[in-house]
Structures are given as structure tokens and as C-alpha cells.
Design a protein around this motif. Structure first.
Motif, PDB file in Angstrom:
ATOM      1  N   SER A  58     -30.340  -9.531 -11.391  1.00 37.21           N
ATOM      2  CA  SER A  58     -30.171  -8.239 -10.729  1.00 37.21           C
ATOM      3  C   SER A  58     -31.433  -7.397 -10.765  1.00 37.21           C
ATOM      4  O   SER A  58     -31.515  -6.382 -10.066  1.00 37.21           O
ATOM      5  N   GLY A  59     -32.393  -7.767 -11.577  1.00 36.22           N
ATOM      6  CA  GLY A  59     -33.659  -7.052 -11.639  1.00 36.22           C
ATOM      7  C   GLY A  59     -33.560  -5.693 -12.317  1.00 36.22           C
ATOM      8  O   GLY A  59     -34.233  -4.753 -11.911  1.00 36.22           O
ATOM      9  N   HIS A  60     -32.736  -5.573 -13.337  1.00 28.05           N
ATOM     10  CA  HIS A  60     -32.633  -4.311 -14.067  1.00 28.05           C
ATOM     11  C   HIS A  60     -33.977  -3.972 -14.697  1.00 28.05           C
ATOM     12  O   HIS A  60     -34.685  -4.850 -15.178  1.00 28.05           O
ATOM     13  N   ALA A  61     -34.296  -2.696 -14.694  1.00 28.14           N
ATOM     14  CA  ALA A  61     -35.581  -2.254 -15.226  1.00 28.14           C
ATOM     15  C   ALA A  61     -35.613  -2.279 -16.754  1.00 28.14           C
ATOM     16  O   ALA A  61     -36.624  -2.617 -17.350  1.00 28.14           O
ATOM     17  N   GLY A  62     -34.521  -1.916 -17.368  1.00 32.56           N
ATOM     18  CA  GLY A  62     -34.475  -1.838 -18.824  1.00 32.56           C
ATOM     19  C   GLY A  62     -34.201  -3.177 -19.467  1.00 32.56           C
ATOM     20  O   GLY A  62     -33.831  -4.151 -18.803  1.00 32.56           O
ATOM     21  N   PRO A  63     -34.379  -3.224 -20.777  1.00 32.69           N
ATOM     22  CA  PRO A  63     -34.099  -4.472 -21.497  1.00 32.69           C
ATOM     23  C   PRO A  63     -32.601  -4.747 -21.566  1.00 32.69           C
ATOM     24  O   PRO A  63     -31.786  -3.821 -21.507  1.00 32.69           O
ATOM     25  N   ALA A  64     -32.251  -5.992 -21.708  1.00 30.87           N
ATOM     26  CA  ALA A  64     -30.856  -6.381 -21.841  1.00 30.87           C
ATOM     27  C   ALA A  64     -30.342  -5.955 -23.214  1.00 30.87           C
ATOM     28  O   ALA A  64     -31.108  -5.793 -24.160  1.00 30.87           O
ATOM     29  N   LEU A  65     -29.031  -5.775 -23.300  1.00 29.26           N
ATOM     30  CA  LEU A  65     -28.415  -5.479 -24.592  1.00 29.26           C
ATOM     31  C   LEU A  65     -28.578  -6.680 -25.520  1.00 29.26           C
ATOM     32  O   LEU A  65     -28.628  -7.820 -25.055  1.00 29.26           O
ATOM     33  N   THR A  66     -28.640  -6.406 -26.802  1.00 25.50           N
ATOM     34  CA  THR A  66     -28.610  -7.516 -27.754  1.00 25.50           C
ATOM     35  C   THR A  66     -27.197  -8.092 -27.727  1.00 25.50           C
ATOM     36  O   THR A  66     -26.259  -7.465 -27.205  1.00 25.50           O
ATOM     37  N   GLU A  67     -27.023  -9.265 -28.302  1.00 29.64           N
ATOM     38  CA  GLU A  67     -25.696  -9.866 -28.289  1.00 29.64           C
ATOM     39  C   GLU A  67     -24.695  -8.989 -29.044  1.00 29.64           C
ATOM     40  O   GLU A  67     -23.559  -8.802 -28.594  1.00 29.64           O
ATOM     41  N   ARG A  68     -25.118  -8.427 -30.143  1.00 29.12           N
ATOM     42  CA  ARG A  68     -24.238  -7.542 -30.907  1.00 29.12           C
ATOM     43  C   ARG A  68     -23.862  -6.305 -30.094  1.00 29.12           C
ATOM     44  O   ARG A  68     -22.698  -5.896 -30.075  1.00 29.12           O
ATOM     45  N   GLU A  69     -24.828  -5.685 -29.419  1.00 28.84           N
ATOM     46  CA  GLU A  69     -24.554  -4.518 -28.574  1.00 28.84           C
ATOM     47  C   GLU A  69     -23.610  -4.878 -27.432  1.00 28.84           C
ATOM     48  O   GLU A  69     -22.712  -4.106 -27.082  1.00 28.84           O
ATOM     49  N   PHE A  70     -23.825  -6.049 -26.835  1.00 28.64           N
ATOM     50  CA  PHE A  70     -22.979  -6.498 -25.728  1.00 28.64           C
ATOM     51  C   PHE A  70     -21.525  -6.607 -26.162  1.00 28.64           C
ATOM     52  O   PHE A  70     -20.623  -6.087 -25.497  1.00 28.64           O
ATOM     53  N   TRP A  71     -21.275  -7.299 -27.288  1.00 23.09           N
ATOM     54  CA  TRP A  71     -19.897  -7.493 -27.735  1.00 23.09           C
ATOM     55  C   TRP A  71     -19.262  -6.169 -28.157  1.00 23.09           C
ATOM     56  O   TRP A  71     -18.072  -5.943 -27.929  1.00 23.09           O
ATOM     57  N   ARG A  72     -20.019  -5.274 -28.770  1.00 24.90           N
ATOM     58  CA  ARG A  72     -19.497  -3.959 -29.152  1.00 24.90           C
ATOM     59  C   ARG A  72     -19.103  -3.182 -27.896  1.00 24.90           C
ATOM     60  O   ARG A  72     -18.026  -2.597 -27.818  1.00 24.90           O
ATOM     61  N   ASP A  73     -19.974  -3.171 -26.891  1.00 22.82           N
ATOM     62  CA  ASP A  73     -19.690  -2.467 -25.645  1.00 22.82           C
ATOM     63  C   ASP A  73     -18.469  -3.052 -24.947  1.00 22.82           C
ATOM     64  O   ASP A  73     -17.601  -2.328 -24.469  1.00 22.82           O
TER      65      ASP A  73
END
Length: 63
Positions: free
Chosen positions: A34-49
């Protein structure tokens, strides 16, 4: 023997997809494509979200 191993890997991959275990991998692929400008979430952040969103807006799920 190779056919059996390939079959087991196929079943494991299918179950992984059904259970959502590959969600973070899919998220990373989508984030990159998708070409997002910001960095991707960490795996821990992803699962928490993901857990927080499911708790905030419960939808039809078994558990």
C-alpha cells in the motif's frame, strides 16, 4: 514420503489461515504493497491493536 510432508504442510498452512495465525504476515504484505509512509507496527503492537479492536467492536465470533 515427500507427498506426505507436502500434505502436512498444506494442512498446517490452511489451519494457520483459518485460525488467523498468519494475520501479521498478511498485514506486513499489505503495509508494504500500500506504500504507507510510516513504519509498520511491530508484531506485538499489531496483536495488541487487533485484540483491542475486537474487544471494542465485538462481531460474530465463536469465543
Amino acid at each position: 514420503m515427500n507427498v506426505v510432508i507436502a500434505g502436512i504442510r498444506g494442512i498446517a498452512g490452511y489451519l494457520s489461515g483459518v485460525l488467523g495465525a498468519d494475520a501479521y504476515k498478511k498485514y506486513l504484505e499489505h503495509h508494504e504493497a500500500s506504500g504507507h509512509a510510516g513504519p509498520a507496527l511491530t508484531e506485538r503492537e499489531f496483536w495488541r491493536d487487533r485484540t483491542d479492536r475486537q474487544d471494542a467492536t465485538p462481531q460474530g465470533r465463536c469465543c
